[in-house]
Scaffold this motif. Structure first.
Motif, mmCIF file in Angstrom:
data_model
loop_
_atom_site.group_PDB
_atom_site.id
_atom_site.type_symbol
_atom_site.label_atom_id
_atom_site.label_comp_id
_atom_site.label_asym_id
_atom_site.label_seq_id
_atom_site.Cartn_x
_atom_site.Cartn_y
_atom_site.Cartn_z
ATOM 1 N N PHE A 171 0.856 -1.184 0.000
ATOM 2 C CA PHE A 171 0.000 0.000 0.000
ATOM 3 C C PHE A 171 0.894 1.236 0.000
ATOM 4 O O PHE A 171 1.543 1.542 0.995
ATOM 5 C CB PHE A 171 -0.879 -0.027 1.250
ATOM 6 N N ALA B 293 -2.647 4.606 -3.804
ATOM 7 C CA ALA B 293 -3.851 5.302 -3.364
ATOM 8 C C ALA B 293 -3.982 6.604 -4.143
ATOM 9 O O ALA B 293 -3.057 7.016 -4.832
ATOM 10 C CB ALA B 293 -3.784 5.582 -1.872
ATOM 11 N N ASP B 294 -5.129 7.255 -4.049
ATOM 12 C CA ASP B 294 -5.257 8.530 -4.762
ATOM 13 C C ASP B 294 -6.327 9.414 -4.158
ATOM 14 O O ASP B 294 -7.376 8.931 -3.726
ATOM 15 C CB ASP B 294 -5.582 8.299 -6.236
ATOM 16 N N HIS B 295 -6.044 10.698 -4.180
ATOM 17 C CA HIS B 295 -6.973 11.674 -3.625
ATOM 18 C C HIS B 295 -7.063 12.863 -4.553
ATOM 19 O O HIS B 295 -6.057 13.308 -5.095
ATOM 20 C CB HIS B 295 -6.518 12.072 -2.227
ATOM 21 N N THR C 262 -5.617 3.725 -8.159
ATOM 22 C CA THR C 262 -6.927 4.145 -7.680
ATOM 23 C C THR C 262 -7.494 5.161 -8.660
ATOM 24 O O THR C 262 -6.781 6.052 -9.106
ATOM 25 C CB THR C 262 -6.769 4.777 -6.294
ATOM 26 N N VAL D 276 -12.842 3.654 -6.599
ATOM 27 C CA VAL D 276 -13.336 4.371 -5.421
ATOM 28 C C VAL D 276 -14.381 5.388 -5.848
ATOM 29 O O VAL D 276 -14.424 5.812 -7.005
ATOM 30 C CB VAL D 276 -12.221 5.085 -4.618
ATOM 31 N N THR E 31 -14.733 8.156 -3.917
ATOM 32 C CA THR E 31 -14.179 9.383 -3.320
ATOM 33 C C THR E 31 -15.029 9.898 -2.165
ATOM 34 O O THR E 31 -16.105 10.459 -2.367
ATOM 35 C CB THR E 31 -13.995 10.507 -4.369
ATOM 36 N N SER E 32 -14.477 9.707 -0.955
ATOM 37 C CA SER E 32 -15.257 10.168 0.203
ATOM 38 C C SER E 32 -14.916 11.594 0.639
ATOM 39 O O SER E 32 -15.745 12.250 1.263
ATOM 40 C CB SER E 32 -15.075 9.198 1.382
ATOM 41 N N HIS F 178 -24.026 9.891 -1.286
ATOM 42 C CA HIS F 178 -23.424 8.565 -1.173
ATOM 43 C C HIS F 178 -24.105 7.507 -2.065
ATOM 44 O O HIS F 178 -23.436 6.810 -2.842
ATOM 45 C CB HIS F 178 -23.443 8.147 0.303
ATOM 46 N N TYR G 66 -22.599 5.516 -5.515
ATOM 47 C CA TYR G 66 -22.489 4.082 -5.755
ATOM 48 C C TYR G 66 -23.324 3.621 -6.954
ATOM 49 O O TYR G 66 -22.943 2.690 -7.662
ATOM 50 C CB TYR G 66 -22.796 3.279 -4.483
ATOM 51 N N ALA H 42 -12.488 -0.813 -2.506
ATOM 52 C CA ALA H 42 -12.079 -0.523 -1.132
ATOM 53 C C ALA H 42 -13.194 0.060 -0.269
ATOM 54 O O ALA H 42 -12.934 0.493 0.845
ATOM 55 C CB ALA H 42 -10.875 0.416 -1.128
ATOM 56 N N GLY H 43 -14.394 0.082 -0.741
ATOM 57 C CA GLY H 43 -15.498 0.657 0.038
ATOM 58 C C GLY H 43 -15.969 -0.314 1.117
ATOM 59 O O GLY H 43 -15.908 -1.525 0.948
ATOM 60 N N ALA H 44 -16.425 0.217 2.235
ATOM 61 C CA ALA H 44 -16.777 -0.627 3.371
ATOM 62 C C ALA H 44 -18.257 -0.547 3.730
ATOM 63 O O ALA H 44 -18.775 -1.387 4.452
ATOM 64 C CB ALA H 44 -15.946 -0.217 4.578
ATOM 65 N N SER H 45 -18.949 0.451 3.221
ATOM 66 C CA SER H 45 -20.371 0.613 3.538
ATOM 67 C C SER H 45 -21.179 -0.508 2.895
ATOM 68 O O SER H 45 -20.661 -1.291 2.107
ATOM 69 C CB SER H 45 -20.853 1.962 2.998
ATOM 70 N N GLY I 28 -20.979 -0.284 -0.682
ATOM 71 C CA GLY I 28 -19.595 -0.574 -1.027
ATOM 72 C C GLY I 28 -19.341 -2.069 -1.062
ATOM 73 O O GLY I 28 -18.748 -2.602 -2.005
ATOM 74 N N PHE J 277 -9.504 -4.302 -0.884
ATOM 75 C CA PHE J 277 -8.650 -3.722 0.132
ATOM 76 C C PHE J 277 -9.540 -3.370 1.308
ATOM 77 O O PHE J 277 -10.393 -2.493 1.203
ATOM 78 C CB PHE J 277 -7.966 -2.462 -0.387
HETATM 79 C C1 LIG Z 1 -7.567 0.267 2.356
HETATM 80 C C2 LIG Z 1 -8.383 1.383 1.800
HETATM 81 C C3 LIG Z 1 -7.811 2.188 0.825
HETATM 82 C C4 LIG Z 1 -8.521 3.258 0.290
HETATM 83 N N1 LIG Z 1 -7.943 4.046 -0.658
HETATM 84 C C5 LIG Z 1 -8.630 5.121 -1.124
HETATM 85 C C6 LIG Z 1 -8.033 5.987 -2.057
HETATM 86 O O1 LIG Z 1 -6.889 5.814 -2.450
HETATM 87 N N2 LIG Z 1 -8.736 7.044 -2.509
HETATM 88 C C7 LIG Z 1 -10.012 7.304 -2.087
HETATM 89 O O2 LIG Z 1 -10.596 8.277 -2.544
HETATM 90 N N3 LIG Z 1 -10.608 6.484 -1.198
HETATM 91 C C8 LIG Z 1 -9.935 5.416 -0.716
HETATM 92 N N4 LIG Z 1 -10.535 4.606 0.198
HETATM 93 C C9 LIG Z 1 -11.872 4.952 0.626
HETATM 94 C C10 LIG Z 1 -12.916 4.075 0.015
HETATM 95 O O3 LIG Z 1 -12.814 3.981 -1.354
HETATM 96 C C11 LIG Z 1 -14.276 4.587 0.352
HETATM 97 O O4 LIG Z 1 -14.488 5.828 -0.271
HETATM 98 C C12 LIG Z 1 -14.415 4.752 1.820
HETATM 99 O O5 LIG Z 1 -13.990 3.559 2.447
HETATM 100 C C13 LIG Z 1 -15.840 5.000 2.124
HETATM 101 O O6 LIG Z 1 -16.538 4.020 1.444
HETATM 102 P P1 LIG Z 1 -17.925 3.601 1.901
HETATM 103 O O7 LIG Z 1 -18.736 4.843 1.751
HETATM 104 O O8 LIG Z 1 -18.346 2.492 1.007
HETATM 105 O O9 LIG Z 1 -17.703 3.156 3.322
HETATM 106 C C14 LIG Z 1 -9.837 3.523 0.745
HETATM 107 C C15 LIG Z 1 -10.399 2.701 1.715
HETATM 108 C C16 LIG Z 1 -9.705 1.636 2.244
HETATM 109 C C17 LIG Z 1 -10.354 0.791 3.264
#
Ligand SMILES: Cc1cc2nc3c(=O)[nH]c(=O)nc-3n(C[C@H](O)[C@H](O)[C@H](O)COP(=O)(O)O)c2cc1C
Ligand SMILES: Cc1cc2nc3c(=O)[nH]c(=O)nc-3n(C[C@H](O)[C@H](O)[C@H](O)COP(=O)(O)O)c2cc1C
Lengths: 451, 451
Positions: free
Chosen positions: B12, B57-59, B100, B131, B133-134, B150, B154, B222-225, B228, B240
């Motif tokens: 990472f 990763a990217d922002h 990303t 992603v 983008t949060s 949100h 998605y 990589a989304g957790a919701s 996601g 991830f």
């Molecule tokens: C390991 C990991 C890496 C992530 N890397 C990025 C990233 O590089 N750029 C980004 O905008 N969001 C990244 N995220 C954020 C997720 O893409 C997602 O926007 C955030 O977890 C919220 O998602 P959710 O709304 O589904 O919970 C990452 C999340 C995790 C867990």
């Protein structure tokens, strides 16, 4: 020490030849458009020859030609510019890397970041060829039903340029102090938030990347219309032009340099590089034979379609192996029509040869021995037709190797082309100043002392 | 021959450590975030250790933290993923390159092209971390006044995926015949025009690039919701994740694999790689001392801000060098609060140490000897907590070198990590099938014969 005016040479890659017969030429690599190993070799050869830049054209849709022509063209597939040029950055050291990017179908934050990033990765060799995208099919790939109107495209382009250059100035050159002891990474007084709100764009900033080695990547422009020229005069540092002959080149050169002066810039702030298709032979006959061979590989039907458009008359019934017959006046562009008739007469071409010329490449071309080509290039330079050329290789690798092995040494002998790179950045090699940051004073470093 | 389950390891990179104190650690390169030479060295070391992938990763905005914290963080500047990974592609041979890219602030035609191009240039090593983008600040850099909602993000992401994969299938794998003799470059019956018209996107196609070595670059999420996870279950091949401990990892693992099966896929079609922060020492004391040293480089005020948020109580008045005092119940997240209190007790941390932990990195971490770290990784693998890890190096180069020199050989001795790459593409190394083209039958090639 007074120096003779110097030619600037770009290599126009699409990423290989723009001639649709090129992939069929004996010895060509038919897969070069998506074979990185070949492109690496091309770039390294160009760098060995001290070319200013490797220039990557770009299109946001497959070229809009009938499928019968498209299926015969290698240009249907090619690398995306940032991925290709970044990979080339890692395997070259000095050559400039100019990517085409559209202001009509992209976002300034993305464009600013990518060019700054390429500039960092390459150690200051990035250039941005600003285009507004003329192919209307591109619009259909970006959520639109029809193309954005021409004037609107150029208004957005001008504002887009302001935003991108403003984002490039987000950090002062000396913002990053990286003082591990105190823990200060950058000086927040040297960070500027753009906060742009304009008619076409609204972008807050700052960019999340340090100001790049060149300050701004070199600005390139290729539009030819009235707004295209004006945008170039105000913003471009290099212009890729397309001219039929020296007289046209001189008119364009005088016009654009005068516009630049009117816009408060100096004539030397813009380098004008017309595209030139160069075919080298040990004799002029050999060079012409190479070109004839290449043209003969163009699909006849697409050539005939191009010819019909150029003369404003359906040419499909003409005898392919006879000279061009007399054709009635039509309402096709008179100058285009006359140019074609003259071309056929001058080179004594049959209908087939003329059609294939038009279907391949019929713009400015230098076809002959290295000496004769150098003569022509020198004449353009001396008589203010251009500041150099964007060289189009007819086929690769042989056409590129011929230019590098034969024409470049001839230009060097005349002292109108470098034997060594002058600097390490594209700006230094082109003789362009590094732009000051519009939001911050120059760092108080005495550059003479640093030497 | 039955094979032990194999760990998959990603690195990472952001592009360097995500720990805000990392750039100050003794021996670190403070400029690594924008020094390509360092990143090249890192990628080559990771490849030597047979890592599956280098993950970028990217922002799309500078991270939204107060300027007092931001100015102390190296993460304020970094390369753009495509420029960095393409450059790395040219100087590596086997390691996967995962970028990303956001579906909220980009266009599917651009994304499809860039990943296909990276896949061509790298010989089949590209992956796309999707992603949505949060960070709401990103919206302000793309012409919006506020973030996209949100659920809408998605929905667009799901449709975006369909469009991108559809564009990747524009040409059949065997469309390009390149028959120089007849002049046929590609078979037009093997070109598909997508013509997508959906609620969020309208994209005609075709893509102007050949189908890439992997067919589709590897899809990462990589989304957790809830949405996601669902998106991941339907589309992702690598996830991830971010988990606090093994039990949470096992719950996530079971949930997502079950969702994948429900969506008609197999459990093995998705590899789940939680992020793990790994600090290696020759003794556990040494490893802990390294971590303590690293945490001590975090700006105290940002640590205190993070601590205050976590416990739901202003911690700025606490004695920094005393243990965490008893704090009254608040309406902060109870589990977050308890986790912090437990952490302070378990590791016997002062307020300062606790704050700096939270301001640095407080997620899943393996801190100890190579053997102990391998034990933990093996336990996760065997007990279905994960299919491997996305390793976060605490500081570089030393943290990366420690992992490569000490942990990797220990994993190899246990036969749970490769000694040689299995194949030449990222898919082959991850054990993922190459996706069929949805518009064309498989080419009638007997692949067994080709071996
Ligand atoms: C390991 C990991 C890496 C992530 N890397 C990025 C990233 O590089 N750029 C980004 O905008 N969001 C990244 N995220 C954020 C997720 O893409 C997602 O926007 C955030 O977890 C919220 O998602 P959710 O709304 O589904 O919970 C990452 C999340 C995790 C867990
Ligand atoms: C030498 C040259 C190279 C060009 N390269 C590109 C290109 O790569 N991509 C593109 O979309 N347009 C390209 N163009 C087109 C111009 O950017 C512009 O869209 C076209 O000339 C019409 O511009 P105008 O409307 O100002 O005349 C090129 C033009 C010239 C003369």
């Amino acid at each position: 020490m007074a120096q003779t005016r110097q030619l600037r040479l770009g290599a126009f890659m699409r990423p290989v030849s723009l001639h649709t017969g090129a992939w069929r030429y004996p010895g060509a690599y038919p897969d070069a458009n998506f074979n990185f190993a070949h492109l690496k070799r091309f770039a390294q050869r160009l760098e060995g020859a001290k070319f200013d830049a490797f220039f990557m054209a770009d299109h946001l849709a497959v070229l809009n030609m009938p499928i019968e022509a498209l299926k015969r063209s290698h240009t249907v597939t090619s690398f995306e510019p940032f991925t290709l040029l970044s990979a080339l950055a890692a395997v070259t050291d000095r050559i400039g890397l100019v990517a085409t990017a559209s202001t009509t179908f992209d976002e300034p934050y993305h464009i600013a970041r990518r060019f700054a990033s390429l500039d960092h990765i390459s150690g200051g060799r990035a250039g941005w060829n600003i285009v507004t995208t003329s192919n209307p099919d591109a619009a259909l790939n970006f959520g639109r039903q029809e193309h954005v109107e021409h004037g609107e495209r150029y208004r957005r382009a001008r504002e887009f340029y302001d935003v991108v250059t403003g984002l490039w100035d987000s950090f002062a050159d000396d913002a990053f102090v990286r003082d591990a002891e105190s823990g200060l990474y950058f000086d927040p007084l040297k960070l500027h938030v753009l906060d742009h709100k304009g008619p076409s764009l609204s972008v807050r900033g700052p960019l999340n990347i340090a100001r790049s080695p060149q300050g701004w990547p070199v600005i390139v422009q290729a539009g030819a219309s009235e707004p295209g020229r004006q945008l170039a005069a105000e913003t471009a540092e290099v212009i890729f032009a397309a001219h039929a002959d020296l007289a046209a080149g001189q008119r364009f050169y005088a016009d654009v340099k005068a516009r630049a002066v009117k816009a408060g810039r100096s004539r030397d702030d813009i380098k004008i590089l017309p595209g030139a298709f160069v075919v080298v032979g040990d004799t002029v006959e050999e060079a012409r034979a190479k070109r004839a061979k290449l043209d003969s590989l163009v699909y006849y039907e697409s050539g005939i379609a191009s010819l019909s458009i150029a003369i404003g008359h359906d040419a499909s019934g003409f005898d392919p192996d006879a000279p061009l017959p007399d054709i009635p006046e039509t309402n096709a562009s008179k100058s285009g029509r006359e140019r074609v008739i003259e071309l056929a007469r001058e080179e004594d071409l049959t209908v087939r040869q003329l059609a294939q010329r038009l279907g391949g490449y019929s713009g400015l071309a230098f076809v002959g021995t290295a000496k004769a080509i150098a003569d022509e290039m020198e004449e353009w330079l001396v008589s203010e037709g251009s500041d150099g050329f964007n060289v189009m290789f007819p086929f690769l690798p042989a056409g590129l190797d011929d230019f590098v092995d034969k024409v470049v040494p001839e230009l060097q002998r005349r002292n109108i082309f470098r034997r060594e790179y002058e600097g390490s950045t594209l700006r230094e090699n082109l003789g362009l100043a590094r732009p000051a940051n519009r939001f911050f004073e120059e760092a108080p470093v005495d550059r003479r002392k640093a030497v």
